[in-house]
Enzyme design. Structure first.
Site, mmCIF file in Angstrom:
data_model
loop_
_atom_site.group_PDB
_atom_site.id
_atom_site.type_symbol
_atom_site.label_atom_id
_atom_site.label_comp_id
_atom_site.label_asym_id
_atom_site.label_seq_id
_atom_site.Cartn_x
_atom_site.Cartn_y
_atom_site.Cartn_z
ATOM 1 N N HIS A 38 44.594 39.763 44.200
ATOM 2 C CA HIS A 38 43.983 40.734 43.282
ATOM 3 C C HIS A 38 44.920 41.041 42.120
ATOM 4 O O HIS A 38 44.491 41.068 40.953
ATOM 5 C CB HIS A 38 43.654 42.016 44.058
ATOM 6 C CG HIS A 38 43.093 43.119 43.229
ATOM 7 N ND1 HIS A 38 41.739 43.272 42.992
ATOM 8 C CD2 HIS A 38 43.699 44.131 42.568
ATOM 9 C CE1 HIS A 38 41.540 44.330 42.228
ATOM 10 N NE2 HIS A 38 42.726 44.872 41.957
ATOM 11 N N GLU A 39 46.191 41.276 42.402
ATOM 12 C CA GLU A 39 47.145 41.631 41.339
ATOM 13 C C GLU A 39 47.428 40.445 40.422
ATOM 14 O O GLU A 39 47.495 40.600 39.197
ATOM 15 C CB GLU A 39 48.446 42.166 41.952
ATOM 16 C CG GLU A 39 48.283 43.426 42.784
ATOM 17 C CD GLU A 39 47.589 44.550 42.041
ATOM 18 O OE1 GLU A 39 47.671 44.616 40.799
ATOM 19 O OE2 GLU A 39 46.931 45.381 42.705
ATOM 20 N N HIS A 43 44.633 40.102 37.958
ATOM 21 C CA HIS A 43 44.727 41.003 36.803
ATOM 22 C C HIS A 43 45.561 40.365 35.692
ATOM 23 O O HIS A 43 45.208 40.438 34.509
ATOM 24 C CB HIS A 43 45.374 42.333 37.214
ATOM 25 C CG HIS A 43 44.433 43.333 37.807
ATOM 26 N ND1 HIS A 43 43.235 43.681 37.219
ATOM 27 C CD2 HIS A 43 44.523 44.087 38.939
ATOM 28 C CE1 HIS A 43 42.631 44.600 37.959
ATOM 29 N NE2 HIS A 43 43.384 44.851 39.014
ATOM 30 N N GLU A 87 38.326 45.598 38.009
ATOM 31 C CA GLU A 87 38.687 45.583 39.422
ATOM 32 C C GLU A 87 37.801 44.619 40.202
ATOM 33 O O GLU A 87 38.277 43.876 41.075
ATOM 34 C CB GLU A 87 38.590 46.998 39.998
ATOM 35 C CG GLU A 87 39.575 47.988 39.417
ATOM 36 C CD GLU A 87 41.017 47.572 39.593
ATOM 37 O OE1 GLU A 87 41.345 46.997 40.660
ATOM 38 O OE2 GLU A 87 41.833 47.802 38.673
#
Length: 269
Positions: free
Chosen positions: A134-135, A138, A195
């Site tokens: 997820h990070e 981003h 997100e």
């Protein structure tokens, strides 16, 4: 003056369009990597200097190991899909910081921090991979620069309104309504979309890295249990609700496995 601001805003939007290779969508980004990355790297180093970075432990080594596997998987995907130079300015770094906060975050250019407080939620290396994917996503999708760009447009809208409205009372009413409306109606949905996008991209690259994407929904079930179900209404939040994320991740996990199979990955940790 109002017309000048409007023309400037339109020009900035047209000139700032950049394609997200993972979604094929045009994104809003006023900031080139050459401008935003050095700022992010400096802020990251300052943060590390002001906080207790964990070094040499098995947990710290795991964070680095998982980060390297996830970023390597993203490089494989990008090269395979016609973007071999996409990450040339990125400088990946993964650090564990001693802090009870249940969180992790990423700065533009690939600078990632995990707090020790999230490790009881991740539990395993695969759980760490869920958060790391997820990070990293981003960073890959330029979400930091996009948020800054959206914030600039929000400010331009406020300036235009204040220039156009001469009556002080009406101007005050406008500022209150604009602040609430642009935040709830634009900025918060914009953040939630990032997100959600990071969840989907992250699921894909963690699978390519050899981690089981089925574990993503399980992690968010633990996150929900940790919060005790206490959360603001989704429309007032920067993030999708836990239930929304669990449903999305459950739906997307088979698709992530299909994508991983294109790279010869059919078994998972």
């Amino acid at each position: 003056m109002k017309k000048i601001i409007l023309i400037l805003a339109v020009f900035m939007v047209v000139m700032a369009c950049k394609t997200n290779p993972f979604t094929g969508k045009s994104t809003l980004n006023f900031y080139p990597n050459s401008q935003i990355f050095p700022m992010a790297f400096a802020q990251y180093n300052q943060f590390l200097g002001e906080n207790k970075v964990v070094k040499g432990t098995s947990d710290a080594q795991m964070i680095t190991k998982v980060g390297q596997r996830i970023s390597s998987a993203s490089e494989r995907w990008l090269a395979s899909n016609g973007y071999p130079a996409y990450l040339k300015d990125y400088k990946w770094e993964y650090n564990l910081v001693n802090d009870e906060t249940v969180n992790a975050w990423c700065m533009p250019g690939g600078k990632i921090v995990f707090y020790t407080g999230i490790l009881p939620i991740t539990q395993t290396e695969t759980g760490v991979a869920v958060v790391m994917g997820h990070e990293v996503a981003h960073a890959l999708a330029d979400h930091g620069a996009q948020r800054m760009s959206a914030g600039m447009l929000q400010q331009l809208g406020a300036v235009a309104g204040n220039v156009a409205i001469k009556d002080p009372q009406k101007r005050n009413t406008f500022n209150q309504a604009y602040g609430l409306g642009s935040t709830v109606g634009v900025m918060l949905p914009f953040s939630r979309s990032h997100e959600t996008e990071a969840d989907r991209i992250g699921l894909q690259i963690m699978a390519i890295a050899g981690y089981n994407p089925d574990e993503a929904a399980e992690l968010w079930k633990r996150m929900k249990a940790k919060s005790g179900g206490q959360a603001p209404p989704e429309f007032m939040s920067t993030h999708p609700s836990n239930d929304t994320r669990i449903a999305n991740l459950t739906q997307w996990a088979p698709l992530a496995k299909q994508e991983a199979a294109k790279f010869g990955v059919t078994t998972f940790k």
